[in-house]
Write a protein that holds these residues in place. Structure first.
Motif, mmCIF file in Angstrom:
data_model
loop_
_atom_site.group_PDB
_atom_site.id
_atom_site.type_symbol
_atom_site.label_atom_id
_atom_site.label_comp_id
_atom_site.label_asym_id
_atom_site.label_seq_id
_atom_site.Cartn_x
_atom_site.Cartn_y
_atom_site.Cartn_z
ATOM 1 N N UNK A 1 45.811 35.836 37.305
ATOM 2 C CA UNK A 1 46.770 34.741 37.275
ATOM 3 C C UNK A 1 47.509 34.628 38.613
ATOM 4 N N UNK A 2 47.963 35.781 39.116
ATOM 5 C CA UNK A 2 48.688 35.787 40.386
ATOM 6 C C UNK A 2 47.787 35.347 41.535
ATOM 7 N N UNK A 3 46.529 35.819 41.511
ATOM 8 C CA UNK A 3 45.598 35.462 42.579
ATOM 9 C C UNK A 3 45.377 33.955 42.597
ATOM 10 N N UNK A 4 45.245 33.372 41.419
ATOM 11 C CA UNK A 4 45.041 31.927 41.340
ATOM 12 C C UNK A 4 46.277 31.207 41.855
ATOM 13 N N UNK B 1 50.402 36.727 52.230
ATOM 14 C CA UNK B 1 50.423 36.102 50.908
ATOM 15 C C UNK B 1 50.111 37.106 49.822
ATOM 16 N N UNK B 2 49.137 37.993 50.124
ATOM 17 C CA UNK B 2 48.776 39.018 49.143
ATOM 18 C C UNK B 2 49.974 39.936 48.895
ATOM 19 N N UNK B 3 50.654 40.320 49.980
ATOM 20 C CA UNK B 3 51.787 41.241 49.804
ATOM 21 C C UNK B 3 52.892 40.576 48.980
ATOM 22 N N UNK B 4 53.151 39.311 49.270
ATOM 23 C CA UNK B 4 54.165 38.594 48.497
ATOM 24 C C UNK B 4 53.730 38.491 47.035
ATOM 25 N N UNK B 5 52.440 38.212 46.833
ATOM 26 C CA UNK B 5 51.920 38.109 45.463
ATOM 27 C C UNK B 5 52.092 39.431 44.725
ATOM 28 N N UNK B 6 51.812 40.555 45.443
ATOM 29 C CA UNK B 6 51.944 41.866 44.810
ATOM 30 C C UNK B 6 53.384 42.103 44.385
ATOM 31 N N UNK B 7 54.321 41.726 45.259
ATOM 32 C CA UNK B 7 55.736 41.910 44.922
ATOM 33 C C UNK B 7 56.142 41.001 43.762
#
Lengths: 334, 256
Positions: free
Chosen positions: B133-136, B158-164
């Protein structure tokens, strides 16, 4: 010092069942039993080192703990098995488990202190612990037999049925059973969320702790599990050779096992299974060729792996398989 | 004011004789986008490091939602709801993008990351779906099998922000999120941060040198110089503030 481990072929979503390649390796190992009945003692020795290398892969390949002192746990396992037998506890399987637990306890006690370190300081401290234990064993002759080692121990038959034989038939199957069990356990672990956490710790401790994960606890647990397996390997050496020599604790053993793992490929578990036979057979043959200069061959082999085959034997095999399936190295279909 | 989400009061930190923070005070109101600006060496990153437990200040207090942060381990502070994005993206380089995304989802679900070595990851659909869901949402789904280390800097960010974000933090700290980015990537990041704020109930504190980013994002700004806070105000008032000009230009002039 950052170790580079490639996760090629490992995915978080792998199924926990044993993969094909592992079954093939164990089938081959079983075939050795029938094809080389006169070399089973050597084969058992190789199996023990594969197990030892597997334990190192858990610490180094999975959790990123760079250590030059893994023989400490191997040695503690071997001596514990020896002491148990000399004290009259001759049942081998429980002996192995107790030995593994002793090694794990040592790692669990050391872990919270030394695993705060990374890189070169960690390497030096693990080395220091290894040297300290070696010298302690050397001095405490009343306990360890010192230079002469522990001998005169006997073990009861495995499961009360399989007698130990000088041809190593029982030894080999017994070692192989432990290796298969440990490999299955490690494989389950790598496909669990703890396995993913360990790879996260290996890649980035800071990020891991800032994602709400207690890095030190995870490292200590991984270290103890790894030590347990190393202790099991040590105990198996004691039981199959009915002797514990001082060299089980030597720095050379720590280096041997590291070379085996690098040669086989770090971080996939298979590296241990592939590296041990190749390294020990080449060592055996080159010693026959020239008892003084055999290290040269090993040296050239390592240089070769470092220069052209970074992923070790596993890395090369993986590339060949992926190519034949028409996949690009990064896993995207062509 | 007791309704602040975060109150850092009187923070001091010295490295030997070097005082990097002297009496720093930072107040973050719930739901605001707050920018920290100031010349190099002003103590901005030190302040953030104190907030996430990477550094322990010599004196002062940090209260997050009425609870003290000081003395807690970084992972405990994260569990209280503070997430941090770094100047250089701190991600898991050798893991796939998907695996990177799964780790925070596991950590969130299982607290200190339950050490369950027997349950297969592939059977834990809830975490896999949350990660997907987050990746999308962050438009990273087509890169899910990529090696995280081989992505572009903007994608890593973007990945780091998504992880947070996957951990639903209450406070997100960003340290120069657009440093070294091309203008297009910078604008994307600005839009992303605005969108995060609109869609979630998150307080954002951001360190930034790029005034374009600061003035398009921030609702309030704190200016730090030489380890002390100069002013805290709205962007419009900061723009013409004489003390701010002095700090940046190094001389006192009458602002005409």
């Amino acid at each position: 010092m950052k170790i580079t481990v490639s996760s090629t072929g490992l995915s978080a979503l792998d199924r926990p069942r044993m993969p094909m390649i592992a079954l093939v390796v164990f089938a081959l190992a079983l075939a050795v039993f029938f094809v080389f009945p006169d070399r089973l003692s050597l084969a058992a020795y190789i199996g023990i080192f594969a197990l030892f290398a597997l334990s190192l892969d858990l610490a180094l390949g999975m959790a990123g703990i760079v250590t030059l002192g893994h023989a400490a746990f191997f040695g503690v396992g071997a001596y514990t098995a020896g002491w148990l037998a000399l004290a009259g506890w001759q049942e081998p399987i429980t002996g192995v488990v107790i030995s593994g637990l002793c090694a794990a306890a040592l790692a669990g006690a050391l872990g919270p202190f030394i695993l705060r370190l990374t890189g070169l300081p960690l390497v030096m401290v693990t080395l220091a612990v290894g040297v300290f234990l070696f010298e302690a064993a050397n001095k405490l002759t009343w306990l360890t037999g010192g230079d002469d080692g522990l001998y005169g121990m006997t073990f009861s038959p495995v499961l009360g049925i399989f007698e130990w034989s000088i041809y190593g038939t029982t030894d080999y199957l017994y070692v192989l059973a432990w290796l298969a069990l440990a490999f299955y356990g490690c494989h389950r672990l790598t496909t669990s969320n703890f396995g993913l956490a360990l790879r996260g710790v290996r890649e980035n401790r800071l990020r891991m702790s800032l994602l709400g994960s207690s890095v030190l606890a995870q490292l200590t647990l991984a270290y103890a599990l790894s030590a347990f397996i190393a202790g099991v390997a040590g105990a198996l050496l004691a039981q199959t050779s009915e002797f514990v020599g001082l060299e089980v604790l030597s720095v050379e053993k720590s280096i041997d096992v590291l070379v085996i793992l690098v040669l086989g490929g770090v971080g996939h578990l298979y590296g241990a299974l592939l590296g041990a036979p190749v390294y020990l057979l080449i060592k055996d043959m080159s010693k026959e060729w020239n008892p003084h200069a055999w290290m040269i061959i090993i040296g050239f082999m390592l240089v070769f792996v470092m220069l052209v085959a970074r992923g070790g034997i596993h890395g090369v095999l993986h590339k060949v398989i992926e190519r034949s399936r028409g996949k690009l190295p990064n896993g995207e279909p062509r | 004011m007791t309704d602040n989400l975060l109150e850092a009061i009187g923070l001091q930190k010295s490295f030997g004789a070097l005082k990097v923070a002297q009496d720093v005070t930072l107040r973050l109101r719930p739901g605001e986008r707050h920018a920290l600006i100031g010349p190099n060496g002003a103590g901005k990153s030190t302040l953030l490091n104190c907030l996430v437990g990477k550094l322990i200040p010599d004196t002062g207090s940090v209260m997050f939602d009425g609870q003290s942060v000081l003395g807690r381990k970084p992972y405990e502070i994260n569990q209280m709801g503070i997430s941090r994005v770094f100047q250089t993206p701190e991600i898991f380089g050798d893991l796939s993008v998907q695996e990177n995304m799964m780790i925070p989802c596991f950590a969130k679900r299982d607290g200190a990351f339950q050490m369950n070595a027997l349950t297969a990851m592939s059977s834990q659909r809830d975490v896999i779906e949350k990660a997907e869901e987050m990746l999308v949402e962050m438009k990273l789904a087509d890169k899910r099998h990529m090696h995280a280390a081989s992505m572009s800097r903007g994608d890593k960010r973007r990945l780091e922000i998504a992880m947070c974000l996957s951990q639903d933090p209450r406070l997100l700290l960003l340290d120069e999120p657009t440093a070294g980015m091309a203008r297009a990537d910078t604008n994307n990041t600005i839009d992303l941060l605005k969108q995060i704020k609109d869609e979630r109930d998150i307080t954002i504190a951001i360190i930034e040198h790029d005034m374009h980013v600061v003035f398009s994002l921030a609702e309030r700004i704190t200016v730090l110089a030489q380890g002390t806070p100069l002013v805290e105000d709205t962007p419009d008032n900061i723009k013409g503030h004489p003390k701010v000009r002095e700090a940046y230009l190094g001389e006192s002039q009458d602002a005409a």
